[in-house]
Design a protein around this motif. Structure first.
Motif, PDB file in Angstrom:
ATOM      1  N   ASP A   1     -17.450   1.323  32.222  1.00 25.62           N
ATOM      2  CA  ASP A   1     -18.185   0.486  33.167  1.00 25.62           C
ATOM      3  C   ASP A   1     -17.718  -0.962  33.062  1.00 25.62           C
ATOM      4  N   GLU A   2     -16.779  -1.341  33.919  1.00 24.89           N
ATOM      5  CA  GLU A   2     -16.201  -2.698  33.916  1.00 24.89           C
ATOM      6  C   GLU A   2     -15.748  -3.080  32.502  1.00 24.89           C
ATOM      7  N   PRO A   3     -14.937  -2.259  31.835  1.00 25.98           N
ATOM      8  CA  PRO A   3     -14.657  -2.469  30.407  1.00 25.98           C
ATOM      9  C   PRO A   3     -13.734  -3.635  30.093  1.00 25.98           C
ATOM     10  N   VAL A   4     -13.087  -4.224  31.106  1.00 23.46           N
ATOM     11  CA  VAL A   4     -12.183  -5.347  30.833  1.00 23.46           C
ATOM     12  C   VAL A   4     -12.553  -6.612  31.586  1.00 23.46           C
ATOM     13  N   SER A   5     -13.595  -6.569  32.412  1.00 19.34           N
ATOM     14  CA  SER A   5     -13.906  -7.720  33.258  1.00 19.34           C
ATOM     15  C   SER A   5     -14.406  -8.923  32.467  1.00 19.34           C
ATOM     16  N   ALA A   6     -14.933  -8.702  31.245  1.00 17.64           N
ATOM     17  CA  ALA A   6     -15.425  -9.814  30.430  1.00 17.64           C
ATOM     18  C   ALA A   6     -14.332 -10.403  29.545  1.00 17.64           C
ATOM     19  N   LEU A   7     -13.111  -9.884  29.650  1.00 21.36           N
ATOM     20  CA  LEU A   7     -12.019 -10.294  28.769  1.00 21.36           C
ATOM     21  C   LEU A   7     -11.056 -11.240  29.482  1.00 21.36           C
ATOM     22  N   ASP A   8     -10.322 -12.019  28.697  1.00 21.67           N
ATOM     23  CA  ASP A   8      -9.283 -12.873  29.255  1.00 21.67           C
ATOM     24  C   ASP A   8      -8.231 -12.010  29.945  1.00 21.67           C
TER      25      ASP A   8
ATOM     26  N   ALA B   1     -30.466  19.643  23.753  1.00 24.33           N
ATOM     27  CA  ALA B   1     -29.320  19.898  24.633  1.00 24.33           C
ATOM     28  C   ALA B   1     -28.670  18.588  25.059  1.00 24.33           C
ATOM     29  N   LEU B   2     -29.494  17.595  25.387  1.00 27.45           N
ATOM     30  CA  LEU B   2     -28.972  16.295  25.800  1.00 27.45           C
ATOM     31  C   LEU B   2     -28.325  15.578  24.619  1.00 27.45           C
ATOM     32  N   ARG B   3     -28.913  15.694  23.447  1.00 29.40           N
ATOM     33  CA  ARG B   3     -28.351  15.065  22.248  1.00 29.40           C
ATOM     34  C   ARG B   3     -26.979  15.653  21.913  1.00 29.40           C
ATOM     35  N   TYR B   4     -26.867  16.965  22.019  1.00 27.96           N
ATOM     36  CA  TYR B   4     -25.582  17.603  21.750  1.00 27.96           C
ATOM     37  C   TYR B   4     -24.541  17.191  22.789  1.00 27.96           C
ATOM     38  N   LEU B   5     -24.998  16.996  24.027  1.00 22.46           N
ATOM     39  CA  LEU B   5     -24.085  16.586  25.099  1.00 22.46           C
ATOM     40  C   LEU B   5     -23.440  15.245  24.804  1.00 22.46           C
ATOM     41  N   ARG B   6     -24.136  14.371  24.064  1.00 23.06           N
ATOM     42  CA  ARG B   6     -23.613  13.043  23.759  1.00 23.06           C
ATOM     43  C   ARG B   6     -22.317  13.100  22.951  1.00 23.06           C
ATOM     44  N   LYS B   7     -22.045  14.210  22.303  1.00 20.86           N
ATOM     45  CA  LYS B   7     -20.768  14.368  21.610  1.00 20.86           C
ATOM     46  C   LYS B   7     -19.612  14.522  22.592  1.00 20.86           C
ATOM     47  N   GLU B   8     -19.936  15.010  23.783  1.00 18.19           N
ATOM     48  CA  GLU B   8     -18.912  15.331  24.769  1.00 18.19           C
ATOM     49  C   GLU B   8     -18.700  14.224  25.788  1.00 18.19           C
ATOM     50  N   ILE B   9     -19.726  13.388  26.014  1.00 16.08           N
ATOM     51  CA  ILE B   9     -19.633  12.338  27.024  1.00 16.08           C
ATOM     52  C   ILE B   9     -20.065  11.007  26.432  1.00 16.08           C
ATOM     53  N   GLN B  10     -19.384   9.933  26.795  1.00 17.21           N
ATOM     54  CA  GLN B  10     -19.660   8.616  26.235  1.00 17.21           C
ATOM     55  C   GLN B  10     -19.534   7.563  27.342  1.00 17.21           C
ATOM     56  N   ILE B  11     -19.970   6.341  27.019  1.00 16.43           N
ATOM     57  CA  ILE B  11     -19.856   5.229  27.963  1.00 16.43           C
ATOM     58  C   ILE B  11     -19.390   3.984  27.225  1.00 16.43           C
ATOM     59  N   ILE B  12     -18.585   3.183  27.913  1.00 15.28           N
ATOM     60  CA  ILE B  12     -18.137   1.885  27.399  1.00 15.28           C
ATOM     61  C   ILE B  12     -18.622   0.834  28.387  1.00 15.28           C
ATOM     62  N   PHE B  13     -19.429  -0.107  27.895  1.00 14.71           N
ATOM     63  CA  PHE B  13     -20.027  -1.108  28.766  1.00 14.71           C
ATOM     64  C   PHE B  13     -19.130  -2.343  28.903  1.00 14.71           C
ATOM     65  N   GLN B  14     -19.550  -3.219  29.819  1.00 19.06           N
ATOM     66  CA  GLN B  14     -18.764  -4.406  30.158  1.00 19.06           C
ATOM     67  C   GLN B  14     -18.686  -5.423  29.020  1.00 19.06           C
ATOM     68  N   ASP B  15     -19.823  -5.714  28.385  1.00 20.99           N
ATOM     69  CA  ASP B  15     -19.882  -6.775  27.376  1.00 20.99           C
ATOM     70  C   ASP B  15     -19.747  -6.187  25.980  1.00 20.99           C
ATOM     71  N   PRO B  16     -18.612  -6.382  25.325  1.00 21.13           N
ATOM     72  CA  PRO B  16     -18.405  -5.756  24.012  1.00 21.13           C
ATOM     73  C   PRO B  16     -19.280  -6.357  22.915  1.00 21.13           C
ATOM     74  N   TYR B  17     -19.760  -7.592  23.109  1.00 18.01           N
ATOM     75  CA  TYR B  17     -20.566  -8.207  22.052  1.00 18.01           C
ATOM     76  C   TYR B  17     -21.980  -7.642  22.040  1.00 18.01           C
ATOM     77  N   SER B  18     -22.616  -7.559  23.203  1.00 17.58           N
ATOM     78  CA  SER B  18     -23.973  -7.018  23.255  1.00 17.58           C
ATOM     79  C   SER B  18     -23.997  -5.512  23.011  1.00 17.58           C
ATOM     80  N   SER B  19     -22.824  -4.873  23.078  1.00 21.27           N
ATOM     81  CA  SER B  19     -22.747  -3.429  22.832  1.00 21.27           C
ATOM     82  C   SER B  19     -22.726  -3.102  21.340  1.00 21.27           C
ATOM     83  N   LEU B  20     -22.545  -4.104  20.504  1.00 15.26           N
ATOM     84  CA  LEU B  20     -22.432  -3.893  19.057  1.00 15.26           C
ATOM     85  C   LEU B  20     -23.600  -4.554  18.328  1.00 15.26           C
ATOM     86  N   ASN B  21     -24.065  -3.910  17.282  1.00  9.23           N
ATOM     87  CA  ASN B  21     -25.128  -4.469  16.452  1.00  9.23           C
ATOM     88  C   ASN B  21     -24.541  -5.569  15.574  1.00  9.23           C
TER      89      ASN B  21
END
Length: 337
Positions: free
Chosen positions: A186-193, A93-113
């Motif tokens: 979550d603070e999605p632009v604070s790490a940007l110029d 149920a929680l896994r299926y919910l992830r299709k409906e809700i998402q999060i964007i973190f502050q640091d775009p570099y550490s958020s990507l592999n």
């Protein structure tokens, strides 16, 4: 308080009701200390709308966002998404919910592999949820990268080959891949110029219109919150102290803490900026490990009286759809433009 979570939105997509997140903490030899990071937060967000959540660092904004998405399970309280309490979701149920809700973190570099190409990063959500294959998958990924304003050749590059703003566009593309209904930003632009921040905020607004997205936009930057939000919640030491429509919050702040935050926002007119009164709060933000009694803001509040030390202020509607927790809200001066 009566229906405090739905005071602004009678038919909301997301309802957060009395949400609490406590952490056990060791203080000296004591093992029973508790950090009240989020302590009874309630709000609602209408479909296609944005609630801006503001406050100083350490007030519990990010913890609230993660608890709302069940990334960090709440100590108590409820979070309703499309009428269902998702705090009880587990497993499939929680896994299926992830299709409906998402999060964007502050640091775009550490958020990507860093070892994965952008193409692989954007394909991953579809593979996890077994959606699209072959040419359909390729076409969908190319559509995503175009939606966030990057060229198709970006798909064959690695995250380190992009600027901070470009990396955040990739993170946004991944977040909208499965066409979610609700995104915590979550603070999605604070790490940007600063020069890039407005571009990303405009991208958020465009995608919201195109995809009917609902945002919880967490930020300490009031000018950005004013630009993107429909409603604003002001958070202090684990609690929301003021909540209302954007225009009401910015034109007539009712809580002394909100007014102090507003006084620090630069104004575009030099003469007005020079003549405005700046409110300097005394002291530092108290520890959530041992919050003050009564009103948590009384240790720094210019209006504080003896009653504030003893009695926690009630949550009340002072103006239409404008709620505040302050004994003396009517004494806060008006006119922050």
């Amino acid at each position: 308080m009566e229906n405090e979570a739905t005071v602004l939105n009678p038919d909301p997509l997301v309802v957060v009701d009395n949400l609490k997140k406590y952490y056990a903490s060791r203080q000296g030899n004591r093992k029973d200390s508790v950090v009240k990071a989020v302590d009874g937060v309630s709000f609602s967000i209408g479909a296609g709308k944005t609630l801006g959540l503001v406050g100083e660092s350490g007030c519990g904004k990010s913890t609230t966002g993660q608890a709302v998405l069940n990334l960090d399970r709440a100590t108590s309280g409820q979070v309703f998404f499309q009428g269902k309490d998702i705090t009880q979701f587990k497993g499939k149920a929680l896994r299926y919910l992830r299709k409906e809700i998402q999060i964007i973190f502050q640091d775009p570099y550490s958020s990507l592999n860093s070892r994965m190409r952008v193409r692989d990063i954007l394909e991953e959500p579809f593979k996890i949820h077994r959606l699209y294959r072959g040419r359909e998958l390729t076409a969908e990924v190319e559509k995503l990268i175009d939606m966030v304003g990057l060229p198709k050749n970006a798909l064959d590059k690695y995250p380190h080959q992009f600027s901070g703003g470009q990396r955040q566009r990739i993170v946004i593309a991944r977040a909208i891949a499965l066409r979610p209904k609700f995104i915590v930003c979550d603070e999605p632009v604070s790490a940007l110029d600063v020069s890039v921040q407005s571009q990303i905020v405009n991208l958020f607004r465009r995608l919201q219109t195109e995809l009917n997205l609902t945002y919880l936009f967490i930020s300490h930057d009031l000018s950005i919150v004013r630009h993107i939000s429909d409603q604003v919640g002001v958070m202090y030491l684990g609690k929301i102290v003021e909540l209302g429509d954007k225009q009401a919050i910015f034109s007539k702040p009712l809580h002394p803490y909100t007014k102090a935050l507003m006084s620090a926002v630069p104004l575009p007119h030099p003469e007005t900026q020079r003549n405005r009164e700046k409110i300097k709060l005394k002291g530092d933000l108290p520890s959530p490990l041992n919050p003050p009694t009564g009103c948590r803001f009384h240790t720094r509040c210019p209006l504080a009286q003896e009653r504030c030390k003893r009695e926690e202020p009630a949550w009340r509607e002072v103006d239409a759809k404008h709620w505040v927790a302050c004994h003396f809200a009517e004494g806060v001066e008006e006119g922050v433009q």
